[in-house]
Design a protein around this motif. Sequence first.
Motif, PDB file in Angstrom:
ATOM      1  N   MET A 110      37.818  39.902  19.575  1.00  0.00           N
ATOM      2  CA  MET A 110      37.801  39.114  20.552  1.00  0.00           C
ATOM      3  C   MET A 110      39.279  39.094  21.229  1.00  0.00           C
ATOM      4  O   MET A 110      39.438  39.315  22.480  1.00  0.00           O
ATOM      5  N   LEU A 111      40.400  38.758  20.412  1.00  0.00           N
ATOM      6  CA  LEU A 111      41.803  38.776  20.916  1.00  0.00           C
ATOM      7  C   LEU A 111      42.041  40.178  21.498  1.00  0.00           C
ATOM      8  O   LEU A 111      42.676  40.230  22.646  1.00  0.00           O
ATOM      9  N   LYS A 112      41.421  41.215  20.782  1.00  0.00           N
ATOM     10  CA  LYS A 112      42.023  42.620  21.301  1.00  0.00           C
ATOM     11  C   LYS A 112      41.348  42.869  22.901  1.00  0.00           C
ATOM     12  O   LYS A 112      41.617  43.626  23.605  1.00  0.00           O
ATOM     13  N   LEU A 113      40.394  41.871  23.188  1.00  0.00           N
ATOM     14  CA  LEU A 113      39.666  42.312  24.363  1.00  0.00           C
ATOM     15  C   LEU A 113      40.307  41.562  25.533  1.00  0.00           C
ATOM     16  O   LEU A 113      40.354  42.075  26.867  1.00  0.00           O
ATOM     17  N   LEU A 114      41.351  40.508  25.165  1.00  0.00           N
ATOM     18  CA  LEU A 114      42.056  39.727  26.137  1.00  0.00           C
ATOM     19  C   LEU A 114      42.949  40.545  27.085  1.00  0.00           C
ATOM     20  O   LEU A 114      42.911  40.294  28.259  1.00  0.00           O
ATOM     21  N   PRO A 115      43.912  41.375  26.565  1.00  0.00           N
ATOM     22  CA  PRO A 115      44.750  42.092  27.525  1.00  0.00           C
ATOM     23  C   PRO A 115      43.746  43.206  28.645  1.00  0.00           C
ATOM     24  O   PRO A 115      44.099  43.064  29.784  1.00  0.00           O
ATOM     25  N   LEU A 116      42.530  43.379  28.006  1.00  0.00           N
ATOM     26  CA  LEU A 116      41.614  44.063  29.066  1.00  0.00           C
ATOM     27  C   LEU A 116      41.335  43.057  30.048  1.00  0.00           C
ATOM     28  O   LEU A 116      41.285  43.405  31.485  1.00  0.00           O
ATOM     29  N   LEU A 117      40.715  41.776  29.751  1.00  0.00           N
ATOM     30  CA  LEU A 117      40.362  40.985  30.509  1.00  0.00           C
ATOM     31  C   LEU A 117      41.249  40.630  31.514  1.00  0.00           C
ATOM     32  O   LEU A 117      41.100  40.256  32.736  1.00  0.00           O
ATOM     33  N   THR A 118      42.732  40.402  30.938  1.00  0.00           N
ATOM     34  CA  THR A 118      43.658  40.064  32.049  1.00  0.00           C
ATOM     35  C   THR A 118      44.056  41.038  33.071  1.00  0.00           C
ATOM     36  O   THR A 118      43.995  40.712  34.205  1.00  0.00           O
ATOM     37  N   VAL A 119      44.052  42.194  32.553  1.00  0.00           N
ATOM     38  CA  VAL A 119      43.878  43.291  33.708  1.00  0.00           C
ATOM     39  C   VAL A 119      42.854  43.243  34.671  1.00  0.00           C
ATOM     40  O   VAL A 119      43.101  43.451  35.878  1.00  0.00           O
ATOM     41  N   LEU A 120      41.792  42.989  34.100  1.00  0.00           N
ATOM     42  CA  LEU A 120      40.433  43.109  34.968  1.00  0.00           C
ATOM     43  C   LEU A 120      40.844  41.773  36.161  1.00  0.00           C
ATOM     44  O   LEU A 120      40.487  41.910  37.222  1.00  0.00           O
ATOM     45  N   ALA A 121      41.241  40.767  35.516  1.00  0.00           N
ATOM     46  CA  ALA A 121      41.200  39.498  36.136  1.00  0.00           C
ATOM     47  C   ALA A 121      42.366  39.759  37.264  1.00  0.00           C
ATOM     48  O   ALA A 121      42.364  39.132  38.497  1.00  0.00           O
ATOM     49  N   MET A 122      43.356  40.351  37.066  1.00  0.00           N
ATOM     50  CA  MET A 122      44.714  40.556  37.758  1.00  0.00           C
ATOM     51  C   MET A 122      44.186  41.823  39.002  1.00  0.00           C
ATOM     52  O   MET A 122      44.717  41.569  40.336  1.00  0.00           O
ATOM     53  N   LEU A 123      43.825  42.868  38.317  1.00  0.00           N
ATOM     54  CA  LEU A 123      43.711  44.108  39.316  1.00  0.00           C
ATOM     55  C   LEU A 123      42.062  44.162  39.990  1.00  0.00           C
ATOM     56  O   LEU A 123      42.018  44.665  41.018  1.00  0.00           O
ATOM     57  N   GLY A 124      41.315  43.397  39.122  1.00  0.00           N
ATOM     58  CA  GLY A 124      39.626  43.667  39.733  1.00  0.00           C
ATOM     59  C   GLY A 124      39.741  43.230  41.240  1.00  0.00           C
ATOM     60  O   GLY A 124      39.300  44.173  41.893  1.00  0.00           O
ATOM     61  N   PRO A 125      40.197  42.032  41.440  1.00  0.00           N
ATOM     62  CA  PRO A 125      40.020  41.776  42.733  1.00  0.00           C
ATOM     63  C   PRO A 125      40.617  42.428  43.784  1.00  0.00           C
ATOM     64  O   PRO A 125      40.643  42.514  45.023  1.00  0.00           O
ATOM     65  N   VAL A 126      41.837  42.871  43.323  1.00  0.00           N
ATOM     66  CA  VAL A 126      42.823  43.496  44.186  1.00  0.00           C
ATOM     67  C   VAL A 126      41.715  45.139  44.790  1.00  0.00           C
ATOM     68  O   VAL A 126      41.859  45.472  45.760  1.00  0.00           O
ATOM     69  N   ILE A 127      41.522  45.530  43.607  1.00  0.00           N
ATOM     70  CA  ILE A 127      40.752  46.924  43.994  1.00  0.00           C
ATOM     71  C   ILE A 127      39.697  46.923  44.546  1.00  0.00           C
ATOM     72  O   ILE A 127      39.296  47.436  45.723  1.00  0.00           O
ATOM     73  N   ALA A 128      38.812  45.725  44.302  1.00  0.00           N
ATOM     74  CA  ALA A 128      37.547  45.273  45.080  1.00  0.00           C
ATOM     75  C   ALA A 128      37.855  45.096  46.525  1.00  0.00           C
ATOM     76  O   ALA A 128      37.212  45.395  47.433  1.00  0.00           O
ATOM     77  N   GLY A 129      39.086  44.401  46.553  1.00  0.00           N
ATOM     78  CA  GLY A 129      39.419  44.091  47.857  1.00  0.00           C
ATOM     79  C   GLY A 129      39.668  45.203  48.764  1.00  0.00           C
ATOM     80  O   GLY A 129      39.358  45.143  49.931  1.00  0.00           O
ATOM     81  N   LEU A 130      40.483  46.057  48.134  1.00  0.00           N
ATOM     82  CA  LEU A 130      40.821  47.100  49.007  1.00  0.00           C
ATOM     83  C   LEU A 130      39.577  48.037  49.493  1.00  0.00           C
ATOM     84  O   LEU A 130      39.351  48.679  50.286  1.00  0.00           O
ATOM     85  N   TRP A 131      38.822  48.193  48.261  1.00  0.00           N
ATOM     86  CA  TRP A 131      37.360  49.002  48.480  1.00  0.00           C
ATOM     87  C   TRP A 131      36.666  48.151  49.791  1.00  0.00           C
ATOM     88  O   TRP A 131      36.259  48.811  50.628  1.00  0.00           O
ATOM     89  N   GLY A 132      36.706  46.853  49.817  1.00  0.00           N
ATOM     90  CA  GLY A 132      36.025  45.912  50.759  1.00  0.00           C
ATOM     91  C   GLY A 132      36.621  46.111  52.014  1.00  0.00           C
ATOM     92  O   GLY A 132      36.287  45.560  53.212  1.00  0.00           O
TER      93      GLY A 132
END
Lengths: 215, 558
Positions: free
Chosen positions: B1-23
Amino acid sequence: MDKGLTLRKICILKDAKPLIEVDHHIPPGEILTVMGPSGVGKSTLLAYITGTLGPDFTGMGEIALDGRDITTTPPHLRQIGILFQDDLLFPHMSVGANLAFGMPPGGRRAVRQRLIAEALRDVGLEGYANRDPATLSGGQRARVALVRMMLSQPKALLLDEAFSRLDVALRAQVRTLIFQTAQDRGLPVLMVTHDAEDAAAAKGPVIELRSLSGG
Amino acid sequence: MLKLLPLLTVLAMLGPVIAGLWGTVLPAFGHLPAAGLLGPTLDPFRALLHWPGVTEASRLSVVTGLGATILSLGIVAVFMAGWSGTRTFRLFERLLSPVLSVPHAAAAFGLAFLIAPSGWIARLASPGLTGWDRPPDLLILQDPGGLALIAGLVVKEVPFLLLMSLVALGQAQPKQSLLVAQSLGYRRSTGWLKTVFPRIYRQIRLPVFVVLAYSMSVVDVALILGPTTPPTLSVQIVNWMGDPDLAMRLTGAAAALWQFALVLLALGLWWLGERLVARAGRAWIAAGSRGRGEGALRGAALVLGAVSALSVLVGLISLAVWSVAGFWSFPDIFPQGWSARTWARHGPPALQTMGETFVVAGAAMALALLLVLGCLESEHRSGRRLTHRGLWLLYLPLLVPQTAFLPGLQTLLLSIGADTGRAPVIFAHLVFVLPYVFLSLGDPWRAWDRRYATVAHALGATPWRVFCQVRLPTLLRPILTATAVGLAVSVGQYLPTLLIGGGRVSTLTTEAVALASGGDRRAIGVYGLMQTLAALIPFALALLLPTLLWRNRRGLHG
C-alpha cells in the motif's frame, strides 16, 4: 547452540567494491573492539548488523545471535541494542516515556512505572521520570539512553563511538557503567571507536580495520 | 500500500494536468461532440487570429511575465547582495512569512487602493503637492501597458523568491565566501554577487521558472490590476470559456494552447538569457573589478525591498480602513466618520464563505498531507531519495499555465457528464497544493536524524510505531508549517474554483475577485481582509501549537 553474536564472513560492498571484511564470534560478556580511521566504514558495519544498511551498500555474510540467523530479520525484531555518540533521547517524550518506549509491551501501568523508577534509581537518577530530557546534563542523558536500551532486553549490544561526546572525567565513568552492565547481563558487545583508551578499557580482542579500497 | 502512494501522488498531481491539456487540444481543433461539433479543423485558431486584441493580449502576457520575473529576481539579488546577514535583513526575514501568506488577490486590491488616482498616495500628496482637489483623470490602475499588473506581481513574487533563496543560502556557506571576497578587496555587494549569487541561482532556477509561467498567465491579479481593452490573454480565455455560446469555447481552447506556447517560448527566451548573463557574469568576474558606486546600489536595494514589503502591508491597512469607512471624500487622508455598516452587511455572508473556503482547503490539504507523508515515508524506508528528475515532476503542475489546462479539464468534465461542484474543485486544488506541501516538508523530513529510527528499531519498535510515535511528533512543527502553506495555497486559488466549480462553489477568493468590477471599495475591504485572515490563521496556529503542545520540551524549540 552458539551463545553470543556471530559475524560469519561478513563483507560489505560499496558500489561493487569491498569496503570492510569481518569474521568473528563474540561470546557473551566479551567486548570486541573495532578500530580504524574515520571513513573506513565502521558505522556501516553496525548498520549492517542492525539491518539499516543504506541502498548504496551491499552486505554479504551471516549474522547470528545465540545461534539464530538474523541476517534478513527486520530491524525491530533483531533484539540488538545500539548506543551512538549522541544520546538520541526522543525530545518530545519525558525521561519516563523514553524508557517506557523501550520496554516490551504488556504489564500493568503501575508495574511498568515501578520498573522505570527502579531502573532510574539504579543509575542514580531517582525521581527523574517526569523530566524533560533537554534539561538533563550530558552524563545524565547518556545514562538514560543506556537504561532505555537495557529495558528493551537486548541480546547483544553495539556501541558506535558511544563515549566520544563526553568529557574525559565523565567518559571513564559512563564507560565503566556500560561495560559493567553488559557483563552483568552476559551480553556480547561490539564497540566501534577511534580511541585507544576505550579499546584498552574493554580488555577484549581488537580488530583494526584498514581501508580495502586502497584509498 | 505504502509503495503505491508515490504513484498515486504523481497521478493526483499530473493526471488533471494531462487530462486538462487533452481536453484543451480537442476543442482547439474544433472537436467538441457535446456541442455537436466534430473536428479536426483549424477554425478556432482562425477565430483567435481574427480577434482584434490577439497581438496586444499576447504582447501583454509576455511583457508582464518577463517584466515581473526580471524585476522580482533583480530586487531579490541586489537586496541580498547588499544586506544579507545584517540586522536590517533580519527585520525583512521576519516580515517574510506574513507577506508571503497574503493571497495574491488581497495584495492586488491593497496595492490598487494605494496607487489608484483616488488612492492613499494621491490623497497624501493632495492638494498640497499636486493641487488636485478631486481624483485626477489618470489611468494608473488597469493601464494599457500593464505596469500596475507588473507591480502587483512583483510585490508578491519578491517574498517568494526571497524565501527560496534563503533556503538555498543555507547550503551555500555565504558567510565564508563573502569573507574571502572581502579580504581580497571586494566590496560587499560585488563580492556577494560574484561568489554567492551564482550558487543560489542554480538552486532557485525552478522557482524562477514558476514565477515566469505564473506571471504570464495569472487571472485574478490581472482582473484587478491589468488592462481591460484588450485584457491579458489569460483573462480573455476565461471570458471565452464563460461565454454562453459554446462555439466560443473552441476559440478559448485555441487561445489556451497559444498561451501554453507563449509560456514555453518565454521559458526558452529565459534559458537563452541565462546563458548570456552567465557569460557576461564570467567576464565580469574575470575582469577582477572590486566594485564601484556600491552605496547607491545598496540604498536603491533597500528602498525597493522596503517599498515592495510596505505596499503589501500598508495595502492591507487600507483594506481595513475602507471596510470601516463612513463617508470619505477626496483628498481627505482618513474618512470623516467610521461605521460598522459594511461589516454588518457583508460580514455574515463572508463568514459563511470562509467556512466553504476552509472545507475545500481542509479536504485538499488532508489528501495532500496523506500523500506527501506516505511518499516521504516510503522514500525513507526504501532509502531512495528524490532525484533531480523527480523534482521537475513536482514543479510541472506549477509550470504549465493554469489557463492552458483548467479550461480543458472543465470541458472534459462536462462532456463526460461528470458533475462540477465541490469534489472536483478539491481535486483541482490538490494539483497545486501537493507540490507546495511536498517542497515545504521534504527538506526538514530528510534532514531528520535517521539514527532516531535506528535506535527505536533497536528498541523493538515496528516501522509504523516509529513513524507515528517518534517521527510525526518530533517533526510536528514542519508538518504544521507545511499544512499552513498548503491551506494558504488553496485559499488563494481563483481559477480552479471558478472553472471547475462551475459557479457553484464560491470561496473568499472568487467572491473578492468578483467584486473587482463593481468597485465597491468597502465590500472589497471586507472580503480582502477575510481572505487574508483565512490564509494567516493557519500560519499563526502553526507557530503557536507546537509551542503549546511541547511547552515542557526544550529539545524541540531549537
